[in-house]
Enzyme design. Structure first.
Site, PDB file in Angstrom:
ATOM      1  N   HIS A 311     -37.889  -7.250 -12.101  1.00 19.46           N
ATOM      2  CA  HIS A 311     -38.814  -6.635 -11.140  1.00 19.46           C
ATOM      3  C   HIS A 311     -38.387  -6.952  -9.702  1.00 19.46           C
ATOM      4  CE1 HIS A 311     -41.294  -6.173 -14.718  1.00 19.46           C
ATOM      5  NE2 HIS A 311     -42.119  -5.389 -14.035  1.00 19.46           N
ATOM      6  N   HIS A 354     -42.800 -15.411 -13.990  1.00 16.11           N
ATOM      7  CA  HIS A 354     -41.427 -15.899 -13.844  1.00 16.11           C
ATOM      8  C   HIS A 354     -41.448 -17.251 -13.147  1.00 16.11           C
ATOM      9  CE1 HIS A 354     -38.680 -12.669 -15.127  1.00 16.11           C
ATOM     10  NE2 HIS A 354     -39.612 -11.811 -14.708  1.00 16.11           N
ATOM     11  N   ASP A 358     -36.147 -17.876 -11.020  1.00 16.91           N
ATOM     12  CA  ASP A 358     -35.847 -16.515 -11.476  1.00 16.91           C
ATOM     13  C   ASP A 358     -35.918 -15.523 -10.314  1.00 16.91           C
ATOM     14  OD1 ASP A 358     -35.888 -17.771 -13.908  1.00 16.91           O
ATOM     15  OD2 ASP A 358     -37.822 -16.958 -14.526  1.00 16.91           O
TER      16      ASP A 358
END
Length: 425
Positions: A311, A354, A358
């Protein structure tokens, strides 16, 4: 009269006439020597633009090209004289530009620079501002001295390459979906491997609706980029670059997800190792992730695909394309784009979907790859080198015919209806 009889810059009009006769251009002796009194010094300073533009306005293209060739040979042979007169290197703008139109000039150095444009030095010559970059570069100026961004000498759409890049990112997304299925089967047991310590996740309470807001930020950025893509004159190049960069980042993400499985970042995720059976079952699950773009808004729930955040990659890449391929004075668009990017990253972390590492790694890799790719493409530093063909084969292939920065020019992508053409005339 041969070129060796004295200094060419000292030739008289009669000697220039003899030279033209000897080179086979006797039909232009009256025009050049009688009407416009071209002597040796003027002859050395002639360019193709002078031949094709007023007041000479030669109309026979073959004669213009042949005369330009012999003039350039004469100029090279008498380079020392031109240097003494301050005429070397010669500015040789392409012909065909009318007076008052944007003027294109060759620039070979940046000595005496006193301005900056796009990070490169500028200098003043004949009260016109010229862009300077290493090597011959096309720069655009107007007669009023207003500087505009460097013009690309060649910007072929090469739609077939754009199609190949679209196929490339399409296949990479399919591979990513399949790898996500594999890593789901290898998710560490939360009872044995609890969430890792994380400064941000341990300090900020989880916001349940935050991940949906992060995807909403991504959708808005996507709509902004699609609109820019449709209206941009060089939309084929933009789409090709987006596909090649996005595909490369997600291919790297496949590797990082596959080699190391991180523990689930939060107890709320309810993730556990899940087997999808045989190969066909894995393919069906991958197709479901693929068709849903890996988004929770489409009903896709995945586990184990943590390093690094996909994302964040998408949101950041779209932000950089929006800000890169819009004019610099579109401050509102740029501000909205950056706000969506930063808020999207915050929402990903606030949802505890996350780890912080990340998101940080995803942002760093995406921005560095974008900047590295565009720096090479804009400067043409390694486009045709052996090193580029070995280490960056896709870059060399996609960018070999893109000569310089892509200007932000816009046009209407659709043809006008027939009735509108009739009304407009």
């Amino acid at each position: 009269m041969s070129e060796s009889d004295g200094r060419v810059s000292a030739w008289s009009c009669d000697q220039v006439a003899q030279w033209l006769q000897g080179e086979g251009f006797g039909q232009y002796v009256d025009l050049l020597c009688s009407q416009h009194r071209v002597d040796g010094l003027s002859l050395l300073a002639l360019t193709e633009a002078d031949l094709r533009g007023p007041p000479l306005s030669l109309t026979v293209l073959g004669d213009v090209k042949r005369l330009t060739i012999v003039l350039r040979r004469l100029q090279r042979e008498n380079r020392s004289e031109l240097e003494e007169l301050g005429l070397w290197p010669l500015d040789t703008p392409p012909a065909g530009l009318s007076q008052g139109a944007p003027r294109v000039e060759w620039n070979y150095g940046c000595n005496g620079a006193d301005r900056l444009c796009n990070g490169t030095e500028l200098r003043l010559r004949n009260s016109s501002r010229l862009g300077c970059v290493p090597g011959p570069t096309l720069c655009q100026t107007h007669s009023n001295g207003t500087f505009h961004q460097p013009m690309a000498g060649r910007l072929d759409p090469e739609v077939w390459k754009t199609v190949l890049s679209s196929i490339y990112v399409f296949l990479v997304c399919g591979l990513t979906s399949f790898v996500m299925v594999i890593v789901h089967e290898r998710v560490p047991d939360m009872r044995t491997y609890p969430p890792l310590p994380d400064i941000f996740l341990d300090s900020v309470p989880r916001i349940p609706w935050a991940f949906v807001m992060a995807e909403a930020c991504g959708l808005i950025l996507c709509y902004m980029f699609v609109l820019i893509l449709l209206l941009h004159k060089h939309r084929s190049i933009l789409l090709r670059r987006l596909c090649s960069l996005m595909g490369t980042v997600f291919l790297l993400r496949c590797c990082t997800m596959f080699v190391t499985s991180l523990s689930v970042p939060g107890q709320h995720l309810k993730c556990a190792s899940l087997s999808y059976g045989d190969t066909w079952g894995k393919i069906q699950r991958a197709l479901a992730i693929w068709s849903g773009f890996g988004m929770t808004l489409t009903g896709v729930q995945t586990c184990g695909d943590y390093m690094f955040s996909g994302h964040t990659v998408v949101i950041t890449m779209l932000n950089f394309f929006v800000t890169e391929y819009t004019p610099r004075n579109w401050n509102l668009i740029h501000t909205i784009s950056w706000v969506l990017n930063l808020f999207g990253i915050f929402f990903i972390l606030a949802a505890h979907e996350h780890y912080s590492i990340d998101v940080f790694i995803a942002f760093y890799i995406t921005t560095r790859l974008f900047l590295y790719y565009h720096t090479l493409a804009n400067t043409r530093a390694y486009q045709h080198s052996r090193r580029a063909r070995i280490w960056f084969p896709m870059f060399s292939f996609f960018e070999c015919n893109v000569n310089g920065p892509v200007p932000n020019q816009y046009n209407w992508p659709f043809n006008k209806p027939a009735f509108m053409k009739h009304l407009i005339g």
